[in-house]
Design a protein around this motif. Sequence first.
Motif, PDB file in Angstrom:
ATOM      1  N   UNK A 197      17.174   7.452  -0.467  1.00 13.93           N
ATOM      2  CA  UNK A 197      17.331   6.287  -1.331  1.00 13.93           C
ATOM      3  C   UNK A 197      18.568   6.511  -2.196  1.00 13.93           C
ATOM      4  N   UNK A 198      19.474   5.546  -2.186  1.00 13.40           N
ATOM      5  CA  UNK A 198      20.771   5.677  -2.837  1.00 13.40           C
ATOM      6  C   UNK A 198      21.050   4.461  -3.702  1.00 13.40           C
ATOM      7  N   UNK A 199      21.961   4.600  -4.635  1.00 11.76           N
ATOM      8  CA  UNK A 199      22.375   3.425  -5.391  1.00 11.76           C
ATOM      9  C   UNK A 199      23.066   2.446  -4.435  1.00 11.76           C
ATOM     10  N   UNK A 223       0.822  -1.198   0.000  1.00  8.15           N
ATOM     11  CA  UNK A 223       0.000   0.000   0.000  1.00  8.15           C
ATOM     12  C   UNK A 223       0.858   1.250   0.000  1.00  8.15           C
ATOM     13  N   UNK A 224       0.256   2.365   0.373  1.00  6.66           N
ATOM     14  CA  UNK A 224       0.969   3.635   0.403  1.00  6.66           C
ATOM     15  C   UNK A 224       1.760   3.757   1.702  1.00  6.66           C
ATOM     16  N   UNK A 225       2.963   4.289   1.602  1.00  4.90           N
ATOM     17  CA  UNK A 225       3.817   4.513   2.762  1.00  4.90           C
ATOM     18  C   UNK A 225       4.476   5.880   2.642  1.00  4.90           C
ATOM     19  N   UNK A 226       4.610   6.540   3.758  1.00  3.21           N
ATOM     20  CA  UNK A 226       5.192   7.879   3.781  1.00  3.21           C
ATOM     21  C   UNK A 226       6.683   7.773   4.109  1.00  3.21           C
ATOM     22  N   UNK A 239      19.605   1.386  -1.943  1.00  5.14           N
ATOM     23  CA  UNK A 239      19.928   1.346  -0.536  1.00  5.14           C
ATOM     24  C   UNK A 239      19.196   2.473   0.171  1.00  5.14           C
ATOM     25  N   UNK A 240      18.708   2.197   1.356  1.00  3.68           N
ATOM     26  CA  UNK A 240      17.989   3.195   2.152  1.00  3.68           C
ATOM     27  C   UNK A 240      18.803   3.513   3.396  1.00  3.68           C
ATOM     28  N   UNK A 241      18.971   4.798   3.680  1.00  2.13           N
ATOM     29  CA  UNK A 241      19.644   5.229   4.908  1.00  2.13           C
ATOM     30  C   UNK A 241      18.783   6.293   5.576  1.00  2.13           C
ATOM     31  N   UNK A 242      18.513   6.099   6.854  1.00  2.00           N
ATOM     32  CA  UNK A 242      17.785   7.089   7.656  1.00  2.00           C
ATOM     33  C   UNK A 242      18.770   7.712   8.642  1.00  2.00           C
ATOM     34  N   UNK A 295       7.990   3.147   0.076  1.00  2.00           N
ATOM     35  CA  UNK A 295       7.514   4.264  -0.743  1.00  2.00           C
ATOM     36  C   UNK A 295       8.287   4.304  -2.063  1.00  2.00           C
ATOM     37  N   UNK A 296       9.597   4.105  -1.995  1.00  2.50           N
ATOM     38  CA  UNK A 296      10.420   4.061  -3.216  1.00  2.50           C
ATOM     39  C   UNK A 296       9.937   2.935  -4.124  1.00  2.50           C
ATOM     40  N   UNK A 297       9.694   1.748  -3.551  1.00  5.46           N
ATOM     41  CA  UNK A 297       9.295   0.590  -4.348  1.00  5.46           C
ATOM     42  C   UNK A 297       7.938   0.804  -5.017  1.00  5.46           C
ATOM     43  N   UNK A 298       7.011   1.395  -4.293  1.00 12.16           N
ATOM     44  CA  UNK A 298       5.686   1.658  -4.873  1.00 12.16           C
ATOM     45  C   UNK A 298       5.807   2.616  -6.049  1.00 12.16           C
ATOM     46  N   UNK A 299       6.654   3.622  -5.910  1.00 13.60           N
ATOM     47  CA  UNK A 299       6.883   4.567  -7.006  1.00 13.60           C
ATOM     48  C   UNK A 299       7.485   3.871  -8.227  1.00 13.60           C
TER      49      UNK A 299
END
Length: 249
Positions: free
Chosen positions: A117-119, A107-110, A156-159, A204-208
């Motif tokens: 989001x990085x290579x 579904x949708x995620x914020x 890759x995701x970094x928070x 969110x990145x994947x849904x896009x």
Amino acid sequence: MTLPSVETFERAGLEAWPGITVQWDGNWVRRASGGYTKRANSAQCFDPADDADVDLRIISASSWLIVNGAKPVFRITPLSAPALNQALDQAGWVEIDKSHLYAMELGAHEPDAEGRSLSLLDPEFLAAQQKLQGHDDAMLVRMRALLAVMAVPACGIVVHRDGEAAAAGLMAISNGIVIAGNVITDPTRRRQGLGTAMMRTGLAWARDKGATIAALNVQADNPAGKALYQSLGYSHQYDYSYRIPGAPK
């Protein structure tokens, strides 16, 4: 929406987390990746009916893994031929790392305000993984080599918090299924919602990017991880484990 079959999830996982060196033997696959993760350094059966010459194929797969720099390991899923399991039992192979595959409709995620989001080969992502996973330089080299062969859409995701990487993970999409991996949070910052923030940013990145299903692997003895994923909407689909040779008697 009906979620995909075990085979669909397993084949998506095969593409999303590939081996550097891969060889098929009928419906059995062997993967070697310099020892980075058991999944990418193991043999696996994709057809319960493909059970001819099981003993010889176990020996062949084991030898191939050793020659290619990996230890003998079988990934056992609901697709594994019963004869394979029986032969491993008789040969004294032991079961380790009991795990689950979790999945959900995406579904949708914020995304998190401090999530990026990085290579996969971006130095920032690699540095975050090395720091949070506690990898030494040799392990980082192995991880980088595996990430370099990933051919599906991935990131890759970094928070960040207070200017530092606080949580990280990766997302890879195969056949509309986004599979999360290498999920890690700074142990000094747990219970602050950072794992959730990282996952939501990645989803969110994947849904896009067009993904419609989300899946991931979690060990059975990781209650915190299971609670996190269930809170996001994931649910248990099936179990799997690994088999390794037992100690000689």
